[in-house]
Write a protein that holds these residues in place. Structure first.
Motif, PDB file in Angstrom:
ATOM      1  N   LEU A   1      76.547 -21.095  -1.685  1.00 50.90           N
ATOM      2  CA  LEU A   1      74.906 -21.492  -0.797  1.00 50.90           C
ATOM      3  C   LEU A   1      74.474 -22.156  -2.090  1.00 50.90           C
ATOM      4  CD1 LEU A   1      73.859 -18.964   1.944  1.00 50.90           C
ATOM      5  CD2 LEU A   1      75.026 -21.132   2.362  1.00 50.90           C
ATOM      6  N   CYS A   2      74.671 -21.595  -3.419  1.00 50.71           N
ATOM      7  CA  CYS A   2      73.252 -21.967  -4.939  1.00 50.71           C
ATOM      8  C   CYS A   2      74.130 -23.240  -5.133  1.00 50.71           C
ATOM      9  CB  CYS A   2      73.619 -20.646  -5.663  1.00 50.71           C
ATOM     10  SG  CYS A   2      73.280 -18.702  -5.557  1.00 50.71           S
TER      11      CYS A   2
ATOM     12  N   THR B   1      68.090 -26.264   0.512  1.00 49.81           N
ATOM     13  CA  THR B   1      66.643 -26.290  -0.269  1.00 49.81           C
ATOM     14  C   THR B   1      66.177 -24.187   0.249  1.00 49.81           C
ATOM     15  OG1 THR B   1      64.886 -27.034   1.531  1.00 49.81           O
ATOM     16  CG2 THR B   1      65.336 -28.214  -0.505  1.00 49.81           C
TER      17      THR B   1
ATOM     18  N   GLY C   1      64.673 -18.955  -3.089  1.00 49.91           N
ATOM     19  CA  GLY C   1      64.167 -20.165  -4.266  1.00 49.91           C
ATOM     20  C   GLY C   1      64.954 -19.149  -5.079  1.00 49.91           C
ATOM     21  N   GLN C   2      64.027 -18.190  -5.928  1.00 50.53           N
ATOM     22  CA  GLN C   2      65.432 -17.606  -7.025  1.00 50.53           C
ATOM     23  C   GLN C   2      66.363 -17.281  -6.645  1.00 50.53           C
ATOM     24  OE1 GLN C   2      62.840 -16.731  -9.978  1.00 50.53           O
ATOM     25  NE2 GLN C   2      64.901 -15.234 -10.645  1.00 50.53           N
TER      26      GLN C   2
ATOM     27  N   LEU D   1      68.949 -18.775  -5.246  1.00 48.39           N
ATOM     28  CA  LEU D   1      69.565 -20.419  -5.196  1.00 48.39           C
ATOM     29  C   LEU D   1      69.509 -20.609  -6.564  1.00 48.39           C
ATOM     30  CD1 LEU D   1      68.370 -22.240  -2.057  1.00 48.39           C
ATOM     31  CD2 LEU D   1      70.476 -21.054  -2.215  1.00 48.39           C
ATOM     32  N   SER D   2      68.520 -20.019  -7.293  1.00 51.75           N
ATOM     33  CA  SER D   2      68.596 -21.197  -8.421  1.00 51.75           C
ATOM     34  C   SER D   2      69.308 -19.656  -9.405  1.00 51.75           C
ATOM     35  CB  SER D   2      66.943 -21.071  -9.294  1.00 51.75           C
ATOM     36  OG  SER D   2      66.377 -20.370  -8.776  1.00 51.75           O
ATOM     37  N   GLU D   3      68.796 -19.013  -9.314  1.00 48.28           N
ATOM     38  CA  GLU D   3      69.498 -17.484 -10.189  1.00 48.28           C
ATOM     39  C   GLU D   3      70.896 -16.773  -9.736  1.00 48.28           C
ATOM     40  OE1 GLU D   3      68.073 -17.140 -13.391  1.00 48.28           O
ATOM     41  OE2 GLU D   3      70.134 -15.642 -13.959  1.00 48.28           O
ATOM     42  N   LEU D   4      71.703 -17.286  -9.797  1.00 51.11           N
ATOM     43  CA  LEU D   4      73.344 -15.810  -8.719  1.00 51.11           C
ATOM     44  C   LEU D   4      73.239 -15.119  -9.151  1.00 51.11           C
ATOM     45  CD1 LEU D   4      75.636 -16.894  -6.894  1.00 51.11           C
ATOM     46  CD2 LEU D   4      77.392 -16.642  -9.197  1.00 51.11           C
TER      47      LEU D   4
END
Lengths: 556, 278
Positions: A402-403, A408, A548-549, A551-554
């Motif tokens: 998903l990441c 969004t 969001g966190q 998704l942006s930092e695995l």
């Protein structure tokens, strides 16, 4: 059989089980020491003994008017062996149902020179030892009571019976493990939808059975059967052996104890046979009908959703119904209300002696629709928040999929909430039917659905907000999906939200009962829905940041 | 090449964000990039450029920071300091655009094992916004080309490591990305599929697709990569074409393995082997 290999292997299995719990307070160094379990067991034994002592004093002082210590000793001696067998078996059963199919810890035994016999013995020993604090607790509680009522010999007999009971429970788990291995392969040959349905039904039955066995009512019924000559039930033989000794029947004690040990040996033989036969777990090779058709983007049946949302929702449903460890979660909103009603159903056929039973209609008949509807809403709400909390964590290590995709946080949050809501909605409808069945059809059905709709949205949103913030992506034999802190916060917040959403309904009920004022009763369900939708919306908003966190930092 | 249509056709289909950046010659620009996990540094002040149509090999011992660099490049991790731009788009500022234009295969891809290969690719296609016809035809072509025909209806959980790797590669290429980030993509592939992937990378490079590619198999790096970057302890210790690296190591005519050993200071292999055999 090599004792050294057996001991080593049992230790490894036990450590793997302890570490899979992943409690931060139990460090690897501590969980790597088998003696820790023994120490915990001893502490629980002492606590149990103190509780037993207090109970003895209570029963002795109240014996003239209530029940004699001898009767209490008889009940305790009969209950403990049966409780231990049930406990070990059901713990093993739940472990197997929850276990991640990708984290089977038994792979190594397939290439190590360990025989089927050594495996069965080591695994049983590890199961028995890992859960031995419960044995210690039960024995500790029984010690002062039996000592006071019948002397040390009775306690020694119980000790013997209890240890054999643990063995029966642990070996039964081994039988179950092999049988489930074979059964899951057979399931998989049946095809897609059939497998899904069978798995859902199987998981539901397991959970209901667990609840039924631990509800207390069934235990009383079975123990009352034991008194009426049901000496052909093998799992009661060890209970009967101790009760025979307490009644002064030495021959009966020896007979039932021998039968109990013989039963353990028979189970051991069956476990050995099954393990030898189904040694290697066959990988699932399920071929789905039409091999998973390519779908029209942007459509999901009647919903006509955006392509990304439709794809995510479709994936959620497939994930939840095909993964063994998530299947139990999606049945929760349906099962929790049923489980809550279960004790009442047993109560209709009371296990208590006739002298203590109250006359009149059975409890379910006089409680009415409102009572059942409230109980069911409470259960569904709880199930929904639990399901919602698992939303992010159940992605596990696959979260990178998903990441790395252009999704969004808002899209993901909406889909997760919608999935939880739709699953819970099934529970709401079934709950409505159940409440009508037991409590009679009522105009309150409208109130139930209106309040339920708001409640489910609120709990779905809240669940995701907590689950995204406290997601646990670690994968082990028993994935947890949400951290302990998250689970506690979510449960309390879930209760609070339930109270808030249902408050207008409760106020309207009070107004109509106390003042006969019905004017509020029409507005109340609408208010509940509005409150529920608002909380759900707030939950959605609160979950966007943490998602969001993620998704942006695995996550590590 | 069967996976891609002509550049003219592609340019019609590109998303708005991509079309703005398609003229950028530098496909990847890594600028003074550092990344720490807590107090443990993974990358220290790495600067790197990858041009259009270039295949860049990332080499380095285990734990040298290759995977971390790749994860930052696709927006899976945030840098501690420095920046990464993919086709002119800052990954940290606009990760969504980067995710739309990049294809990524991780080191050990954990796929959705409860889906079939078709369902997995269908999901990827939908999220990446492919139309029905395009999605169908590309999934079929991929499945046929990488020898998964007849097995696409089985759950991914029943696949071998190599088959899973093929599905991950298909997922990364399905949307015709302009920049590929492949972390040891040939792991577990059978010789035919490995050959297909190698040829594919060459073909894509000719069509202007850039790739960064990590591997421990130095022959593969030598065969595929235009330029190679060697990382050690999170820092770049050497960079250039295979020939330039040979010159730098003072080993002209040697294999890349010897060059790698010399540049990373790996020595005493024979002693280690002797100790292990003893």
């Amino acid at each position: 059989m090599r004792p050294r290999v057996l001991w080593k292997f049992a230790t490894v299995l036990m450590i793997s089980r302890l570490r899979s719990i992943r409690q931060s307070v139990v460090t690897n160094a501590l969980s790597g020491r088998p003696v820790l379990v023994l120490l915990i067991g001893l502490a629980i034994f002492i606590a149990g003994a103190l509780a037993g002592l207090a109970a003895s004093v209570l029963f002795v002082s109240a014996s003239r008017s209530f029940v004699s210590i001898q009767e209490v000793a008889l009940s305790v001696a009969a209950a403990i062996p049966f409780f231990l067998v049930s406990f070990y078996f059901l713990t093993g059963l739940l472990w197997e149902v929850n276990a991640s199919s990708e984290a089977e810890s038994t792979d190594a035994v397939n290439w190590l020179p360990i025989s089927a016999g050594e495996y069965v013995a080591a695994s049983s020993l590890s199961t028995a030892y890992t859960y031995s604090p419960f044995l210690f607790g039960a024995l500790g509680f029984a010690l002062p009571i039996l000592f006071y009522a019948s002397g040390p010999l009775a306690f020694l007999a119980l000790l013997l019976a209890a240890v054999v009971s643990c063995g029966i429970g642990a070996v039964s788990v081994e039988i179950l493990r092999s049988a489930l291995s074979q059964a899951s392969s057979s399931f998989n040959r049946l095809g897609g939808k059939t497998t899904v349905v069978l798995r859902l039904v199987a998981v539901s039955l397991v959970i209901i059975l667990t609840q039924a066995l631990f509800s207390g009512f069934l235990l009383f019924r079975i123990l009352s059967l034991a008194g009426s000559g049901s000496n052909l039930i093998p799992i009661l033989w060890l209970s009967l052996s101790v009760t025979s000794l307490l009644s002064g029947d030495i021959l009966g004690f020896l007979l039932y104890l021998t039968l109990g040990v013989g039963f353990l040996a028979l189970l051991g033989f069956i476990a050995l046979f099954l393990r030898g036969r189904y040694w290697v777990l066959a990988p699932s090779s399920l071929q789905l009908s039409s091999y998973g058709s390519i779908t029209v983007p942007g459509k999901l049946g009647i919903f006509r959703m955006k392509p990304i949302s439709a794809a995510l929702l479709r994936y959620e449903f497939r994930s939840a119904t095909r993964r063994r460890e998530t299947t139990r979660l999606i049945v929760l909103p349906v099962l929790i209300p049923l489980i809550m009603i279960l004790p009442l159903l047993f109560a209709t056929a009371s296990p208590f002696p006739s002298s203590t039973r109250t006359s009149g209609p059975p409890p379910t008949a006089i409680l009415g629709f409102s009572f059942f509807a409230t109980l069911i809403l409470f259960g569904i709400g709880l199930g929904t928040v639990v399901l919602g909390m698992s939303s992010m964590g159940r992605e596990g290590k696959r979260i990178w999929n998903l990441c790395v995709l252009p999704i969004t946080a808002k899209e993901l949050a909406r889909t997760k909430i919608l999935f939880t809501f739709l699953i819970a909605l099934i529970g709401l409808v079934i709950g409505g039917v159940v409440a009508s069945f037991f409590g009679g059809l009522s105009t309150a059905l409208f109130v139930y659905f209106a309040a339920g709709f708001g409640l489910l949205l609120a709990e779905s949103g809240l669940g995701l907000a907590v689950g995204a913030r406290y997601a646990d992506f670690a994968e082990g034999p028993r994935p947890r999906f949400v951290t302990v802190a998250g689970a506690i916060i979510g449960s309390f917040a879930g209760m609070l939200v339930m109270g808030t959403v249902l408050a207008p309904i409760l106020v309207s009920l009070i107004l109509s009962f106390v003042f006969g004022n019905q004017s509020f009763s029409l507005i109340a369900p609408v208010l509940s829905t509005v409150v529920g939708v608002s909380i759900g919306w707030a939950g959605y908003k609160l979950s966007i940041g943490p998602i969001g966190q993620i998704l942006s930092e695995l996550p590590a | 090449m069967f996976f891609y249509r002509s550049k003219a056709e592609e340019s019609q289909e590109w998303m708005g964000a991509v079309s703005e950046t398609s003229s950028v010659e530098l496909r990847l620009k890594v600028f003074h990039l550092s990344k720490s996990y807590g107090y443990i540094p993974a990358l220290s002040d790495v600067t790197l450029d990858v041009g259009a149509g270039e295949v860049r090999g990332l080499l380095g011992p285990n734990g040298s920071g290759k995977s971390t660099l790749m994860k930052i490049a696709v927006g899976l991790l945030r840098p501690t300091s420095g920046s990464v731009r993919v086709l002119g788009v800052d990954v940290e500022q606009d990760p969504m655009t980067v995710k739309k234009i990049v294809g990524y295969v991780p080191e050990s891809p954990r796929l959705y094992e409860f889906l079939t290969a078709t369902e997995y690719l269908d999901f990827i296609g939908d999220v990446r916004g492919l139309g029905l016809d395009e999605k169908k035809s590309r999934i079929k072509r991929f499945i046929d080309s990488l020898d998964l025909e007849g097995k696409e209806g089985y759950l991914i959980s029943s696949y071998s490591q190599g088959m899973k790797q093929k599905v991950a590669i298909m997922g990364a290429l399905l949307h015709k990305p302009r920049f590929l980030v492949l972390d040891e993509p040939l792991n577990g592939l059978d010789p035919k599929s490995a050959r297909v992937v190698k040829e594919l990378l060459h073909e894509l490079a000719r069509e202007g697709v850039s790739t960064i590619f990590s591997t421990h198999v130095l022959e593969i790096a030598q065969a595929i990569c235009d330029r190679v970057t060697i990382l050690q302890n999170g820092q770049i210790i050497a960079e250039g074409t295979p020939d330039e690296l040979r010159q730098k190591a003072g080993l002209p005519g040697s294999g890349l393995e010897d060059v790698f050993m010399k540049l990373t200071g790996t020595s005493g292999v024979e002693e280690i082997v002797r100790a292990l055999v003893r």
